[in-house]
Design a protein around this motif. Structure first.
Motif, PDB file in Angstrom:
ATOM      1  N   TYR A 192      -4.446  -1.360  -5.728  1.00  0.00           N
ATOM      2  CA  TYR A 192      -5.280  -1.667  -4.570  1.00  0.00           C
ATOM      3  C   TYR A 192      -6.053  -0.423  -4.138  1.00  0.00           C
ATOM      4  N   LEU A 232       0.827  -1.204   0.000  1.00  0.00           N
ATOM      5  CA  LEU A 232       0.000   0.000   0.000  1.00  0.00           C
ATOM      6  C   LEU A 232       0.865   1.260   0.000  1.00  0.00           C
ATOM      7  N   ASN A 244      -9.003  -4.676   0.157  1.00  0.00           N
ATOM      8  CA  ASN A 244      -8.882  -4.998  -1.253  1.00  0.00           C
ATOM      9  C   ASN A 244      -7.521  -5.608  -1.567  1.00  0.00           C
ATOM     10  N   ALA A 245      -6.469  -5.099  -0.917  1.00  0.00           N
ATOM     11  CA  ALA A 245      -5.132  -5.656  -1.119  1.00  0.00           C
ATOM     12  C   ALA A 245      -5.064  -7.088  -0.614  1.00  0.00           C
ATOM     13  N   GLN A 291       2.633   1.492  -3.727  1.00  0.00           N
ATOM     14  CA  GLN A 291       1.893   1.477  -4.985  1.00  0.00           C
ATOM     15  C   GLN A 291       1.709   2.865  -5.603  1.00  0.00           C
ATOM     16  N   GLN A 325      -6.912  -9.346  -3.157  1.00  0.00           N
ATOM     17  CA  GLN A 325      -6.188  -9.523  -4.416  1.00  0.00           C
ATOM     18  C   GLN A 325      -4.953 -10.409  -4.254  1.00  0.00           C
TER      19      GLN A 325
END
Length: 347
Positions: free
Chosen positions: A61, A47, A66-67, A50, A70
């Motif tokens: 993300y 995070l 969500n990260a 990115q 995934q």
């Protein structure tokens, strides 16, 4: 008359023994806690990085959960443990240095320094441990975020990452970001150790007060005298510096209390030092790219502020606290009992 447990000297041979005990107990506690808390650390690193590794014009993300989803979908369990081999190997010398430095600093800090002494202990432990933690941290984070940095580098494992660091920048490459790392962990450790030691003393005083109230006998002169003596001893312990803070009352704190003290202290320190952690993580990762080889922590922070705004400096905070609080609690809950087991028997 209240009898107390014989304590080790705060310096000399006792200080050496404490340092050795810390050096032996620390790696056990460190490896156990890192294994359990490594997945949220991987999410935090991705995070934070990115923003500098945009895919098709948008971030990969949208947030912490969500990260997690995934990584689980596309990489499975191994994705959460990228780089853990380097951490497992590096945790032994790193935690040996940290906990050994912690005990050595406790022995060296003069009595009566109070919270300032606690902060000095945290700083001393970090400055020593940082020499080992920094190379481990660089390798770990580059492997953790490798899926976001395709085209910049691709490592088959920790060994290749170390060889590339040395090939590109010599042995200095292994300490890339040492002061950026200390910009995070030096204040983190000064805040954490001060809060941890202070909360332990407060818990010990609260326990002594409850025990006195429970065991006291109104009208009993001997009990009143004993209560007064215990109260005086408790107040003296509260004023004692970090170099002599391992009093018998603190040694008897339960694992639950130790866990609460360490988790709360770690969370507080984590929130206050998170912006520096974001910059440190990006610096260590982006330095693998030729375009960022000469980037400094300050220039990177300015660039992040201008291009992504101030909110970028709190990116991944939730994942960091999820990793820090239980990880630190587990480390110290394991460390304190092991240290007692390794203590020489009192005469």
């Amino acid at each position: 008359m209240v009898t107390t447990k014989t304590e080790e000297p705060a310096n000399g041979a006792g200080g050496v023994v404490s340092s050795i005990r810390g050096a032996l107990a620390g790696p056990i506690a460190g490896v156990c806690s890192r294994f359990i808390t490594y997945p949220p650390d991987t999410i935090k690193a991705r995070l934070q990085v990115q923003g500098a590794a945009i895919h098709n014009g948008q971030k990969l993300y949208t947030g912490t959960w969500n990260a997690v989803v995934q990584v689980a979908q596309h990489e499975g369990l191994p994705g959460f443990y990228r780089g853990f081999g380097a951490v497992a190997l590096g945790s032994v010398p790193a935690n040996l240095a940290y906990f050994g430095g912690y005990e050595a600093a406790k022995a060296l800090v003069p009595a009566g320094w109070g919270m300032l002494g606690d902060m000095a202990v945290g700083a001393g432990a970090q400055l020593l441990a940082g020499l080992v933690f920094t190379p481990v941290d660089i390798v770990k984070e580059r492997l953790q975020v490798a899926p976001l940095m395709r085209g910049a580098y691709s490592y088959s494992g920790p060994g290749q990452a170390v060889r590339e660091l040395i090939r590109q920048n010599g042995l200095r490459g292994l300490l890339k970001g040492y002061w950026a790392t200390n910009a995070v962990w030096l204040p983190w450790n000064t805040i954490f150790i001060a809060a941890y030691e202070g909360s332990k003393r407060a818990a010990a005083r609260a326990g002594a007060t409850q025990a006195t109230a429970r065991d006291g006998r109104p009208g009993d002169a001997a009990a009143a005298a004993g209560e007064a003596e215990m109260h005086a001893a408790s107040e003296a312990a509260a004023a004692t510096s970090s170099s002599t803070r391992s009093g018998s009352s603190e040694e008897e704190l339960s694992p639950l209390v130790l866990g609460i003290c360490s988790a709360g202290s770690a969370s507080l320190a984590g929130v206050l030092t998170h912006p520096a952690d974001v910059v440190k993580t990006r610096l260590q990762v982006l330095s693998a790219c030729q375009a960022h080889a000469r980037t400094t922590a300050w220039s990177l922070a300015v660039h992040m502020w201008r291009t992504e705004g101030p909110k970028v400096f709190m990116t991944g905070l939730g994942a960091r606290i999820i990793q820090l609080a239980p990880g630190t609690a587990l480390s110290w809950v394991i460390y304190e009992p092991i240290k007692k087991v390794l203590a020489p028997p009192h005469p």
